[in-house]
Scaffold this motif. Structure first.
Motif, PDB file in Angstrom:
ATOM      1  N   CYS A   1      17.665  74.323  99.897  1.00 49.89           N
ATOM      2  CA  CYS A   1      16.287  74.800  99.610  1.00 49.89           C
ATOM      3  C   CYS A   1      15.863  73.504  99.803  1.00 49.89           C
ATOM      4  N   SER A   2      14.503  73.103 100.621  1.00 49.95           N
ATOM      5  CA  SER A   2      13.911  72.043 101.308  1.00 49.95           C
ATOM      6  C   SER A   2      12.638  72.118 100.176  1.00 49.95           C
ATOM      7  N   GLY A   3      12.536  70.948  99.662  1.00 46.61           N
ATOM      8  CA  GLY A   3      11.115  70.520  98.750  1.00 46.61           C
ATOM      9  C   GLY A   3       9.659  71.061  99.421  1.00 46.61           C
ATOM     10  N   TYR A   4       9.900  70.577 100.977  1.00 43.30           N
ATOM     11  CA  TYR A   4       8.408  70.647 101.220  1.00 43.30           C
ATOM     12  C   TYR A   4       7.653  72.007 101.865  1.00 43.30           C
ATOM     13  N   LYS A   5       8.808  73.024 101.304  1.00 41.75           N
ATOM     14  CA  LYS A   5       8.122  74.333 101.470  1.00 41.75           C
ATOM     15  C   LYS A   5       7.875  75.022 100.404  1.00 41.75           C
ATOM     16  N   ILE A   6       8.379  74.224  99.444  1.00 40.10           N
ATOM     17  CA  ILE A   6       7.884  74.728  97.947  1.00 40.10           C
ATOM     18  C   ILE A   6       7.017  73.721  97.319  1.00 40.10           C
TER      19      ILE A   6
ATOM     20  N   MET B   1      18.169  65.121 101.682  1.00 40.47           N
ATOM     21  CA  MET B   1      17.266  64.597 102.341  1.00 40.47           C
ATOM     22  C   MET B   1      16.655  65.930 103.222  1.00 40.47           C
ATOM     23  N   ASN B   2      17.426  67.165 103.586  1.00 33.36           N
ATOM     24  CA  ASN B   2      16.697  68.297 103.000  1.00 33.36           C
ATOM     25  C   ASN B   2      18.014  69.071 103.871  1.00 33.36           C
ATOM     26  N   ALA B   3      17.484  70.146 103.569  1.00 30.39           N
ATOM     27  CA  ALA B   3      18.547  71.646 103.491  1.00 30.39           C
ATOM     28  C   ALA B   3      19.691  71.167 105.307  1.00 30.39           C
ATOM     29  N   THR B   4      19.099  71.145 106.066  1.00 31.61           N
ATOM     30  CA  THR B   4      20.415  70.459 107.406  1.00 31.61           C
ATOM     31  C   THR B   4      21.318  69.801 107.171  1.00 31.61           C
ATOM     32  N   SER B   5      20.308  68.665 106.246  1.00 32.65           N
ATOM     33  CA  SER B   5      21.934  67.707 105.468  1.00 32.65           C
ATOM     34  C   SER B   5      23.357  68.574 105.004  1.00 32.65           C
TER      35      SER B   5
ATOM     36  N   ASP C   1      18.933  83.903 111.533  1.00 34.00           N
ATOM     37  CA  ASP C   1      18.796  83.057 110.963  1.00 34.00           C
ATOM     38  C   ASP C   1      17.991  81.216 111.676  1.00 34.00           C
ATOM     39  N   HIS C   2      17.378  80.352 111.067  1.00 35.02           N
ATOM     40  CA  HIS C   2      17.089  79.404 111.225  1.00 35.02           C
ATOM     41  C   HIS C   2      18.276  78.772 112.146  1.00 35.02           C
ATOM     42  N   ALA C   3      18.090  77.801 113.108  1.00 33.14           N
ATOM     43  CA  ALA C   3      19.061  77.323 113.522  1.00 33.14           C
ATOM     44  C   ALA C   3      20.623  76.345 112.871  1.00 33.14           C
ATOM     45  N   ALA C   4      19.403  75.330 111.850  1.00 33.85           N
ATOM     46  CA  ALA C   4      20.522  74.344 110.122  1.00 33.85           C
ATOM     47  C   ALA C   4      21.413  75.699 109.865  1.00 33.85           C
ATOM     48  N   ASN C   5      21.046  76.644 110.334  1.00 33.66           N
ATOM     49  CA  ASN C   5      22.434  77.502 109.115  1.00 33.66           C
ATOM     50  C   ASN C   5      23.846  78.569 110.596  1.00 33.66           C
TER      51      ASN C   5
ATOM     52  N   SER D   1      14.225  85.076 106.681  1.00 33.99           N
ATOM     53  CA  SER D   1      13.817  84.713 108.271  1.00 33.99           C
ATOM     54  C   SER D   1      12.902  83.506 108.063  1.00 33.99           C
ATOM     55  N   ASN D   2      12.772  82.539 108.961  1.00 35.67           N
ATOM     56  CA  ASN D   2      11.472  81.660 108.520  1.00 35.67           C
ATOM     57  C   ASN D   2      10.807  82.021 109.460  1.00 35.67           C
ATOM     58  N   ALA D   3      11.128  82.660 110.913  1.00 33.29           N
ATOM     59  CA  ALA D   3      10.686  83.334 111.514  1.00 33.29           C
ATOM     60  C   ALA D   3       9.665  84.549 111.530  1.00 33.29           C
TER      61      ALA D   3
ATOM     62  N   LEU E   1      23.785  80.633 101.290  1.00 32.59           N
ATOM     63  CA  LEU E   1      22.628  80.759 101.384  1.00 32.59           C
ATOM     64  C   LEU E   1      21.697  80.321 101.763  1.00 32.59           C
ATOM     65  N   ASP E   2      21.160  80.046 102.541  1.00 32.57           N
ATOM     66  CA  ASP E   2      19.820  79.526 103.072  1.00 32.57           C
ATOM     67  C   ASP E   2      18.386  79.774 102.204  1.00 32.57           C
ATOM     68  N   SER E   3      17.890  79.194 101.823  1.00 30.36           N
ATOM     69  CA  SER E   3      17.078  80.151 100.950  1.00 30.36           C
ATOM     70  C   SER E   3      15.716  79.107 101.342  1.00 30.36           C
ATOM     71  N   VAL E   4      15.701  78.175 102.003  1.00 31.87           N
ATOM     72  CA  VAL E   4      14.348  77.806 102.255  1.00 31.87           C
ATOM     73  C   VAL E   4      13.300  78.260 102.878  1.00 31.87           C
ATOM     74  N   HIS E   5      13.411  79.215 103.315  1.00 35.53           N
ATOM     75  CA  HIS E   5      12.519  80.006 103.468  1.00 35.53           C
ATOM     76  C   HIS E   5      11.885  80.962 102.124  1.00 35.53           C
TER      77      HIS E   5
HETATM   78  C1  LIG Z   1      15.015  79.164 107.073  1.00 37.30           C
HETATM   79  C2  LIG Z   1      15.611  77.600 107.088  1.00 37.30           C
HETATM   80  N1  LIG Z   1      16.520  77.091 107.873  1.00 37.30           N
HETATM   81  C3  LIG Z   1      16.729  75.739 107.279  1.00 37.30           C
HETATM   82  C4  LIG Z   1      14.957  74.855 108.414  1.00 37.30           C
HETATM   83  C5  LIG Z   1      15.728  73.228 108.019  1.00 37.30           C
HETATM   84  O1  LIG Z   1      15.564  72.770 106.645  1.00 37.30           O
HETATM   85  P1  LIG Z   1      15.510  71.095 107.038  1.00 37.30           P
HETATM   86  O2  LIG Z   1      13.709  70.631 107.146  1.00 37.30           O
HETATM   87  O3  LIG Z   1      15.137  71.045 105.213  1.00 37.30           O
HETATM   88  O4  LIG Z   1      16.819  70.691 107.030  1.00 37.30           O
HETATM   89  C6  LIG Z   1      14.118  75.347 107.963  1.00 37.30           C
HETATM   90  C7  LIG Z   1      13.088  74.639 108.645  1.00 37.30           C
HETATM   91  O5  LIG Z   1      11.962  74.911 108.233  1.00 37.30           O
HETATM   92  C8  LIG Z   1      14.228  76.555 107.719  1.00 37.30           C
HETATM   93  O6  LIG Z   1      12.841  77.149 107.807  1.00 37.30           O
END
Ligand SMILES: Cc1ncc(COP(=O)(O)O)c(C=O)c1O
Length: 427
Positions: free
Chosen positions: A226-231, A98-102, A127-131, A178-180, A203-207
């Motif tokens: 990684c998340s598809g919607y960013k890439i 589904m997504n990176a967080t799950s 880090d993003h709170a997800a990680n 960092s996503n920020a 590693l969180d490679s989403v951003h």
């Molecule tokens: C660095 C980073 N990690 C994790 C996430 C969460 O990803 P997801 O929405 O695919 O769970 C994001 C979402 O913006 C992100 O930027």
């Protein structure tokens, strides 16, 4: 890369031609998409792949009829192309979901179930709170935590990680970028230090995904999400993990699912059409690399990796030019820039910049830009701890502008003009 070659990349990278491949950019006319960190647009080939899947074989996999067999083939192809994209040793190391967080939750829960004397997890305040929260949730399973803190320049330094590692460390969970603040982490140094202490690296490679080449072998990490919607793909997530480690993890699966990757980390049905879209996003990037390198012959698995890598390096070069110009424009408006702001350090960041204009709330900044048809974002960027470190109220946060390779200098100048007008008016 030198300043001259960065300037060169800015002028030779075919951003305008690539924009023509993104229907959303064409339809939106002069609207400026500067909120790509919350999701990027998709090229026509991705739309076509999703459509084709839904029209021609929108059925469950594993059947003995042609449409179902085509679904199996799509998933297998996507596994190969995403494996090539991240330089995985074998396609079974790639899982879709589904997504990176799950995925972080799936892996962290399994790690939690196997904690013994090595029960410490290192998380970061960048880090993003997800990680972060996914790992902190393991406290009830006996995990202890160490915080690897960023320095005042918004970067994580491996020297600061070293003293946190010990024979009790099980995992270092950190971001690639960092996503920020857009700062890039030296993850190879992280892996070297963590492995020397007998720990693993998640590693969180989403951003980072849309901004540079992913190479799990060069990073020497153990897990990567990684998340598809960013890439440039639809909403979906993918994960890579070392085969031997995935084999050992006690994940949830129904009895009839073999206890081996990828099935053991892909609970239930995932979104096949979006996996087809992710496969097409890799094709888009590889095609870009092929065009830029002028490769001949029919593409194969080896050329897919080389072409996609070439594209990501070209994107990196172009985006450094965008970062330099963004920094210049923000400085000119008197903005407070959070994170790496020196031109000489531009290779340490991606064009994702958090800022505030003195005396003007980030909400007003984003509303004024929205009225000028420029999308950016305000808030805590899902990193409330980071906001506290920046000394900004979590409720109002910061303004964030986030660019990808289809953005242009002209768009940055429009953004700069609106900001300087706003600054002159004072809100
Ligand atoms: C660095 C980073 N990690 C994790 C996430 C969460 O990803 P997801 O929405 O695919 O769970 C994001 C979402 O913006 C992100 O930027």
């Amino acid at each position: 890369m030198t300043k001259t070659s960065t300037a060169g990349a800015l002028h030779t990278f075919p951003a305008e031609a690539l924009r023509a491949q993104f229907p959303a950019l064409q339809r939106a006319g002069s609207f400026v998409f500067f909120d790509n960190a919350a999701g990027a647009q998709v090229p026509q080939v991705v739309l076509d792949a999703v459509n084709r899947h839904l029209v021609d074989h929108n059925v469950q996999r594993g059947g003995r009829y042609p449409q179902s067999m085509a679904v199996d083939a799509t998933i297998a192809r996507a596994r190969h192309s995403v494996a090539a994209f991240v330089n995985a040793g074998r396609p079974e190391e790639i899982a879709f979901g589904m997504n990176a967080t799950s995925f972080i939750r799936t892996i962290s829960l399994a790690v939690g179930l196997t904690l013994q004397e090595r029960n410490e997890i290192i998380v970061t305040d960048l880090d993003h709170a997800a990680n972060v929260e996914t790992w902190l949730a393991l406290e009830r399973m006996g995990a202890k935590f160490q915080w690897w803190k960023m320095r005042a320049d918004g970067c994580l330094y491996p020297e600061d990680l070293q003293p946190l590692l010990s024979s009790r460390t099980r995992m270092v969970a950190c971001t690639l970028t960092s996503n920020a603040l857009g700062s890039i982490v030296n993850v190879r140094a992280v892996a070297d230090l963590a492995h020397a202490a007998g720990a693993e690296v998640f590693l969180d490679s989403v951003h980072y995904g849309p901004h540079g080449p992913i190479d799990v072998q060069a990073f020497d990490c153990d897990y990567l999400v990684c998340s598809g919607y960013k890439i440039f793909a639809p909403h979906m997530g993918f994960m890579w993990g070392r085969y031997e480690l995935l084999m050992q993890l006690p994940t949830f699966r129904e009895d009839f699912i073999p206890d081996e990757p990828p099935g053991k980390i892909e609970a239930g049905t995932f979104i096949y059409e979006n996996v087809a879209g992710m496969d097409a996003a890799v094709t888009y990037l590889a095609q870009l690399g092929r065009t830029l390198r002028g490769s001949g012959g029919a593409p194969d698995a080896t050329s897919l990796r080389a072409d996609a890598r070439y594209a990501m390096e070209a994107i990196q070069g172009y985006e450094r030019g965008l970062s330099l110009e963004l920094l210049r424009v923000l400085r000119e408006c008197g903005a407070q820039i959070y994170g790496v702001d020196a031109d000489a350090r531009v290779s340490e960041r991606v064009p994702t910049i958090c800022f505030n204009l003195p005396g003007i709330s980030p909400q007003v900044v984003t509303e004024v830009l929205a009225r000028a048809s420029i999308a950016i974002r305000d808030g805590h960027m899902y990193a409330p701890r980071l906001m506290r470190r920046l000394n900004v109220p979590v409720e109002s946060g910061v303004a964030r502008v986030s660019l990808v390779h289809y953005n242009t200098l002209a768009e940055i100048h429009r953004f700069g003009n609106v900001l300087s007008e706003l600054r002159k008016r004072g809100g």
